[in-house]
Design a protein around this motif. Sequence first.
Motif, PDB file in Angstrom:
ATOM      1  N   LEU A   1       0.830  -1.206   0.000  1.00  0.00           N
ATOM      2  CA  LEU A   1       0.000   0.000   0.000  1.00  0.00           C
ATOM      3  C   LEU A   1       0.862   1.253   0.000  1.00  0.00           C
ATOM      4  O   LEU A   1       0.509   2.254  -0.656  1.00  0.00           O
TER       5      LEU A   1
ATOM      6  N   PRO B   1       0.239   4.580   5.446  1.00  0.00           N
ATOM      7  CA  PRO B   1      -0.851   3.598   5.318  1.00  0.00           C
ATOM      8  C   PRO B   1      -1.827   3.619   6.481  1.00  0.00           C
ATOM      9  O   PRO B   1      -3.029   3.386   6.289  1.00  0.00           O
ATOM     10  N   ARG B   2      -1.341   3.922   7.686  1.00  0.00           N
ATOM     11  CA  ARG B   2      -2.243   3.985   8.838  1.00  0.00           C
ATOM     12  C   ARG B   2      -3.266   5.104   8.668  1.00  0.00           C
ATOM     13  O   ARG B   2      -4.453   4.926   8.956  1.00  0.00           O
TER      14      ARG B   2
ATOM     15  N   TYR C   1      -4.225   6.276   5.809  1.00  0.00           N
ATOM     16  CA  TYR C   1      -5.115   5.855   4.724  1.00  0.00           C
ATOM     17  C   TYR C   1      -6.226   4.946   5.246  1.00  0.00           C
ATOM     18  O   TYR C   1      -7.405   5.116   4.878  1.00  0.00           O
ATOM     19  N   TYR C   2      -5.873   4.004   6.111  1.00  0.00           N
ATOM     20  CA  TYR C   2      -6.896   3.116   6.667  1.00  0.00           C
ATOM     21  C   TYR C   2      -7.884   3.882   7.552  1.00  0.00           C
ATOM     22  O   TYR C   2      -9.096   3.580   7.555  1.00  0.00           O
TER      23      TYR C   2
ATOM     24  N   CYS D   1     -10.238   5.570   5.220  1.00  0.00           N
ATOM     25  CA  CYS D   1     -11.175   4.591   4.650  1.00  0.00           C
ATOM     26  C   CYS D   1     -12.302   4.278   5.637  1.00  0.00           C
ATOM     27  O   CYS D   1     -13.480   4.223   5.261  1.00  0.00           O
ATOM     28  N   ALA D   2     -11.938   4.090   6.915  1.00  0.00           N
ATOM     29  CA  ALA D   2     -12.957   3.808   7.925  1.00  0.00           C
ATOM     30  C   ALA D   2     -13.904   4.983   8.097  1.00  0.00           C
ATOM     31  O   ALA D   2     -15.129   4.806   8.196  1.00  0.00           O
TER      32      ALA D   2
ATOM     33  N   PHE E   1     -14.176   0.767   1.059  1.00  0.00           N
ATOM     34  CA  PHE E   1     -13.186  -0.008   0.313  1.00  0.00           C
ATOM     35  C   PHE E   1     -13.091   0.414  -1.155  1.00  0.00           C
ATOM     36  O   PHE E   1     -11.995   0.560  -1.688  1.00  0.00           O
TER      37      PHE E   1
ATOM     38  N   ARG F   1     -10.007   3.224  -3.075  1.00  0.00           N
ATOM     39  CA  ARG F   1      -9.195   2.550  -4.085  1.00  0.00           C
ATOM     40  C   ARG F   1      -9.375   3.203  -5.454  1.00  0.00           C
ATOM     41  O   ARG F   1      -8.405   3.350  -6.222  1.00  0.00           O
TER      42      ARG F   1
END
Length: 330
Positions: free
Chosen positions: A87, A100-101, A103-104, A107-108, A137, A141
Amino acid sequence: MLSPEIVQLAAIALAALSVGGIVYVLVMPYLSDERKVSKRVATVAQGQTRARTRIGVPQPLQMRRKQVQDTIRDIEAKQKAKKRISLRTKLMRAGINIRPRVYYMLCAATGLLGGFIVLATGSSPLISLLAAIACGFGLPRWYVSRRLKLRQAKFLTEFANAIDIIVRGIKSGLPLTDCLQVIASETPEPVRSEFVDLVEQQKVGVPLSRAFERMSDRMPLQEVNFFAIVVAIQAQTGGNLAEALSNLSQVLRDRYRLQAKVKSFSAEAKASAMIIGALPPLVMGIVYVTSPDYISLLWTEKLGQMMLAAGAAWMLLGILVMRKMINFDY
């Protein structure tokens, strides 16, 4: 009026035809002789090239060609070995400077916001859950892939000019490192940032071939691979780098011109395919809005569900055929 049994048999036959058509489109290229013919032609051409090399080419030129082939083979083997992309690499390629953290977490947050909005409109919890999954998700993306394509397109528009700067600098007597610094300071984004990373890696002692390899990892384009291969071959075997890069710049411009020509030629076909593909669901939505009782039989009755499934299969087959017709390899 036809009996329900006859209509049901017709629907089953239509579904069978659609499935058979899809299987034919997907499997027929592997069963036909076109692949065998192309492989045989390639084998014969390769054999003729080897025979011509053994007969009429001087020995030093054969050694040089062998070195070039070995270099290209090594680079291709390294690229094939890197199948899984992290990622962090995807975000770096898209030009998104977040961890990435983060990004997650985004997303949440996007998923929760999308699910809450759909739930607030009065939808069922199941539909809200599906909307949350899609927003959490699918939407991030899609955004990353969109940013990646736009960044690569902007890179290609300026990459040939950057190579011309190297060619003119080498012809005027500048070393390659100074030419790279000129590109890192004067070219527009995203070419500038990529060459800035290249120059900074050289300053800390990273070999030039390794720096170009990392550049091709950050910008996975064939044009960048060509550039890395040319520089790696010149570093190992020697030769006129200015002439090789000049030829590469001309090839890149020709590829860009061919790509624009293919897009212009296929624009009408793509527009027609989009209209034809969007027409059935659009008409279905209009009919549902105007007279929902008339069209609701398609998903309330068993026969209607079969007809809807057969129609969806035919639509999928048509979309695959149109996609095959309007996508060109160049």
